[in-house]
Design an enzyme around this catalytic site. Structure first.
Site, short mmCIF file in Angstrom:
data_model
loop_
_atom_site.label_atom_id
_atom_site.label_comp_id
_atom_site.label_asym_id
_atom_site.label_seq_id
_atom_site.Cartn_x
_atom_site.Cartn_y
_atom_site.Cartn_z
N ALA A 1 0.81 -1.21 0.00
CA ALA A 1 0.00 0.00 0.00
C ALA A 1 0.85 1.26 0.00
O ALA A 1 0.43 2.30 -0.51
CB ALA A 1 -0.92 0.00 1.22
N CYS A 2 2.03 1.18 0.58
CA CYS A 2 2.85 2.35 0.84
C CYS A 2 3.67 2.74 -0.39
O CYS A 2 4.45 1.93 -0.89
CB CYS A 2 3.78 2.06 2.02
SG CYS A 2 5.01 3.33 2.31
#
Length: 322
Positions: free
Chosen positions: A55-56
């Site tokens: 996600a990052c």
């Protein structure tokens, strides 16, 4: 096993504090060591482990570079669940509801990324971020700054790699000045600009950030006119650093972070084409981009922006075909 020390101010994103003017300021990373033949951390196959979240965007930089350089057999990685709650990024054993996540193979009892930081330094006072480049031999964090980890991956293992992978250079000497120049304003106004827009706690802080963001996107649109890459005629770290923001832009930042003057697919044809070519033509980019992790994380974890944790269903598709 997890630490009993109260570090919620470091792990809970809901406890982030804005500046007095309502603006968001990102704290610098703390572990800033490099891997080198003559240093404490030497290049060795299997010595290091990478901890990431799909996600990052910062962590995704390292996944892309690891794949580009052919380091899969040298540096294994573990991906956490996108559900970053009060204890920070969780491994699968702390969040079994998310199937596509890993446990920590080096410390099977660890439940959160914070446990790594507190093992490396029990008095650590920063945030428990990813990526984390971990040294299994010394049991400590080498580096947690993505911009430095991708440069480590770019050169530190070249003498151990096949010639074709060693020859790949995302920070070529001839283009470094231009790469550094682009990185500087892209980081401030685009990579971090979306966060400064989304986390702003005053109208003025939001508007200052969001107008600067779109001014820079307009500038990038011009740079990419008739080009496949930002700098020269070659793939560099400048492309990697921008890509991780643009792929998240339409699925998350337009709505969740109120970056809605324009979206990428309708408002920036040159950026959109550049991004789609990287995604569809280079598996290092495609395989490192998991839109289910991305959307789940932002909409679920950042309850100060989205208290309901309802995850938006659009756009469809997440990224357009070529």
């Amino acid at each position: 096993m997890t630490s009993t020390k109260d570090v919620s101010s470091q792990s809970d994103i809901g406890k982030l504090r804005a500046e007095s003017d309502g603006s968001f300021k990102r704290a610098p990373s703390s572990f800033r060591n490099f891997i080198s033949n003559d240093g404490k951390f030497q290049p060795e196959k299997g010595r290091y482990h990478l901890y990431v979240s799909y996600a990052c965007p910062w962590a995704t930089r390292t996944l892309i570079t690891r794949k580009l350089k052919g380091l899969e057999d040298f540096i294994p990685f573990s991906a956490v669940s996108p559900h970053m709650g009060a204890q920070g990024w969780p491994f699968k054993n702390a969040d079994p509801s998310w199937e596509d996540a890993d446990n920590d193979p080096e410390h099977p009892n660890f439940q959160h990324v914070k446990d790594l930081y507190l093992l490396a330094d029990p008095n650590y006072g920063g945030r428990f971020t990813v990526p984390v480049l971990w040294d299994k031999k010394l049991n400590t964090v080498v580096n947690n700054e993505s911009s430095e980890i991708i440069r480590i991956f770019n050169t530190a293992f070249n003498h151990l790699l096949p010639a074709d992978k060693a020859a790949i250079d995302i920070y070529p000497e001839a283009h470094r000045q231009e790469i550094d120049s682009i990185n500087e304003w892209v980081y401030d106004t685009v990579n971090n600009g979306v966060y400064k827009s989304g986390f702003a706690q005053s109208q003025s802080a939001y508007e200052n950030a969001v107008y600067a963001l779109f001014k820079s996107l307009d500038r990038i649109e011009e740079i990419l006119k008739g080009k496949d890459y930002l700098v020269g005629n070659t793939l560099t770290e400048a492309d990697i650093r921008l890509f991780v923001t643009t792929t998240r832009f339409d699925p998350v930042y337009v709505g969740h972070f109120k970056c809605n003057l324009r979206d990428i697919r309708h408002g920036y044809p040159n950026i959109n084409l550049w991004m789609r070519k990287l995604y569809w033509n280079n598996d290092a980019f495609k395989s490192s981009t998991k839109f289910n992790h991305i959307k789940e994380h932002y909409y679920w974890s950042q309850t100060m922006v989205n208290p309901s944790r309802v995850v938006a269903v659009g756009p469809v598709p997440d990224i357009e075909p070529l």
